[in-house]
Design a protein around this motif. Structure first.
Motif, mmCIF file in Angstrom:
data_model
loop_
_atom_site.group_PDB
_atom_site.id
_atom_site.type_symbol
_atom_site.label_atom_id
_atom_site.label_comp_id
_atom_site.label_asym_id
_atom_site.label_seq_id
_atom_site.Cartn_x
_atom_site.Cartn_y
_atom_site.Cartn_z
ATOM 1 N N LEU A 95 -9.823 5.392 5.211
ATOM 2 C CA LEU A 95 -10.821 5.526 6.174
ATOM 3 C C LEU A 95 -10.164 4.848 7.598
ATOM 4 O O LEU A 95 -9.213 4.290 7.613
ATOM 5 N N PRO A 96 -11.066 5.337 8.324
ATOM 6 C CA PRO A 96 -10.425 5.182 10.080
ATOM 7 C C PRO A 96 -10.229 3.862 10.226
ATOM 8 O O PRO A 96 -11.027 2.728 10.146
ATOM 9 N N PRO A 97 -9.161 3.267 10.759
ATOM 10 C CA PRO A 97 -8.716 1.842 10.691
ATOM 11 C C PRO A 97 -9.292 1.235 12.150
ATOM 12 O O PRO A 97 -9.542 0.066 12.144
ATOM 13 N N HIS A 98 -9.761 2.039 13.160
ATOM 14 C CA HIS A 98 -10.591 1.490 14.158
ATOM 15 C C HIS A 98 -11.958 1.032 13.865
ATOM 16 O O HIS A 98 -12.513 0.086 14.342
ATOM 17 N N ALA A 99 -12.535 1.717 12.673
ATOM 18 C CA ALA A 99 -13.933 1.219 12.255
ATOM 19 C C ALA A 99 -13.766 0.094 11.034
ATOM 20 O O ALA A 99 -14.459 -0.607 10.766
ATOM 21 N N PHE A 100 -12.637 0.289 10.516
ATOM 22 C CA PHE A 100 -12.327 -0.373 9.078
ATOM 23 C C PHE A 100 -11.044 -1.366 9.570
ATOM 24 O O PHE A 100 -9.985 -0.971 8.942
ATOM 25 N N ASN A 101 -11.239 -2.505 10.258
ATOM 26 C CA ASN A 101 -10.137 -3.241 10.760
ATOM 27 C C ASN A 101 -9.431 -3.733 9.513
ATOM 28 O O ASN A 101 -8.220 -4.124 9.607
ATOM 29 N N LEU A 102 -9.927 -3.990 8.422
ATOM 30 C CA LEU A 102 -9.429 -4.750 7.167
ATOM 31 C C LEU A 102 -9.089 -3.856 5.965
ATOM 32 O O LEU A 102 -9.764 -2.614 5.819
ATOM 33 N N GLN A 103 -8.234 -4.007 5.301
ATOM 34 C CA GLN A 103 -7.862 -3.179 3.983
ATOM 35 C C GLN A 103 -7.854 -4.282 2.820
ATOM 36 O O GLN A 103 -7.247 -5.330 2.877
ATOM 37 N N LEU A 104 -8.494 -3.724 1.605
ATOM 38 C CA LEU A 104 -8.407 -4.694 0.377
ATOM 39 C C LEU A 104 -6.809 -4.419 -0.110
ATOM 40 O O LEU A 104 -6.650 -3.436 -0.417
ATOM 41 N N MET A 105 -6.443 -5.504 -0.702
ATOM 42 C CA MET A 105 -4.971 -5.623 -0.756
ATOM 43 C C MET A 105 -5.151 -5.874 -2.519
ATOM 44 O O MET A 105 -3.905 -5.287 -3.052
ATOM 45 N N ASN A 106 -5.889 -6.243 -2.997
ATOM 46 C CA ASN A 106 -5.823 -6.364 -4.583
ATOM 47 C C ASN A 106 -7.069 -5.507 -5.089
ATOM 48 O O ASN A 106 -7.656 -6.016 -6.199
ATOM 49 N N ARG A 107 -7.108 -4.392 -4.627
ATOM 50 C CA ARG A 107 -7.892 -3.352 -5.330
ATOM 51 C C ARG A 107 -7.890 -3.168 -6.804
ATOM 52 O O ARG A 107 -8.966 -3.198 -7.696
ATOM 53 N N HIS A 108 -6.619 -3.251 -7.496
ATOM 54 C CA HIS A 108 -6.465 -3.034 -8.785
ATOM 55 C C HIS A 108 -7.107 -4.366 -9.750
ATOM 56 O O HIS A 108 -7.461 -4.145 -10.867
ATOM 57 N N GLU A 109 -7.373 -5.394 -9.070
ATOM 58 C CA GLU A 109 -7.852 -6.626 -9.673
ATOM 59 C C GLU A 109 -9.371 -6.480 -9.639
ATOM 60 O O GLU A 109 -10.036 -7.128 -10.550
ATOM 61 N N VAL A 110 -9.930 -6.054 -8.688
ATOM 62 C CA VAL A 110 -11.387 -5.881 -8.610
ATOM 63 C C VAL A 110 -12.178 -4.511 -8.771
ATOM 64 O O VAL A 110 -13.169 -4.478 -8.546
ATOM 65 N N GLU A 111 -11.362 -3.492 -9.063
ATOM 66 C CA GLU A 111 -12.138 -2.272 -9.080
ATOM 67 C C GLU A 111 -13.010 -1.890 -10.186
ATOM 68 O O GLU A 111 -13.930 -1.087 -10.261
ATOM 69 N N ASN A 112 -13.218 -2.996 -11.164
ATOM 70 C CA ASN A 112 -14.094 -2.785 -12.236
ATOM 71 C C ASN A 112 -15.491 -3.542 -11.877
ATOM 72 O O ASN A 112 -16.574 -3.801 -12.682
#
Length: 180
Positions: free
Chosen positions: A149-166
């Motif tokens: 996703l465009p970093p200027h619109a989404f300043n943050l990134q989820l780092m533990n996606r694998h832990e919360v994807e369900n």
């Protein structure tokens, strides 16, 4: 920001219901229909730019989130089959969301400063499974597997996606979240 125009009568009925731990019968307008539902709300929260309640829905026999502005009418009800806050497992299931400045942003260190992340590049946010999707959406967190996703619109990134994807609220509410 679009503000909800809330009926004081409906807000009063909802908050009395939460405080007194009793059910309300509502006429609720969803995206697909308008119908009468029997709800037992236990919590009030703001997410996605609107006020919501978390409630036991006797019709679907499950806990769900409802936007207050879509409640067209509310009155007290005596539902003997209602559940309470103590019964809402997802509300009591804690989740940690690890977010960081977007990896593709040109000024990650400036983002860290702007976000109050002095001397750290990951911030852990504690919430519950019900609210996780609302939190990520409201904070405009890029939850895509490849930070696309465009970093200027989404300043943050989820780092533990694998832990919360369900987590259902994340799958349903977070833009660009595609389970792979």
């Amino acid at each position: 920001m679009v503000l909800d125009t809330l009926s004081t009568d409906i807000v009063s009925q909802v908050t009395r219901s939460i405080l007194n731990k009793h059910s309300i019968e509502v006429i609720y307008s969803s995206g697909t229909s308008t119908k009468t539902r029997t709800l037992t709300p236990h919590s009030l929260f703001k997410g996605l730019g609107a006020w919501h309640i978390r409630a036991w829905d006797s019709d679907s026999i499950d806990f769900r989130c409802f936007r207050i502005s879509r409640i067209l009418k509310a009155e007290p009800s005596n539902d003997p089959d209602s559940k309470t806050l103590a019964d809402d497992d997802l509300w009591h299931s804690n989740v940690v969301l690890s977010v960081a400045p977007h990896s593709k942003h040109k000024n990650r260190s400036d983002l860290a400063i702007d976000l109050g992340m002095k001397d750290q590049y990951v911030r852990n946010i504690s919430t519950n499974e019900t609210l996780a999707g609302y939190v990520l959406n409201d904070l405009h967190v890029d939850c895509t597997p490849d930070a696309s996703l465009p970093p200027h619109a989404f300043n943050l990134q989820l780092m533990n996606r694998h832990e919360v994807e369900n987590i259902n609220s994340i799958q349903v509410l977070v833009p660009g979240f595609n389970k792979k």
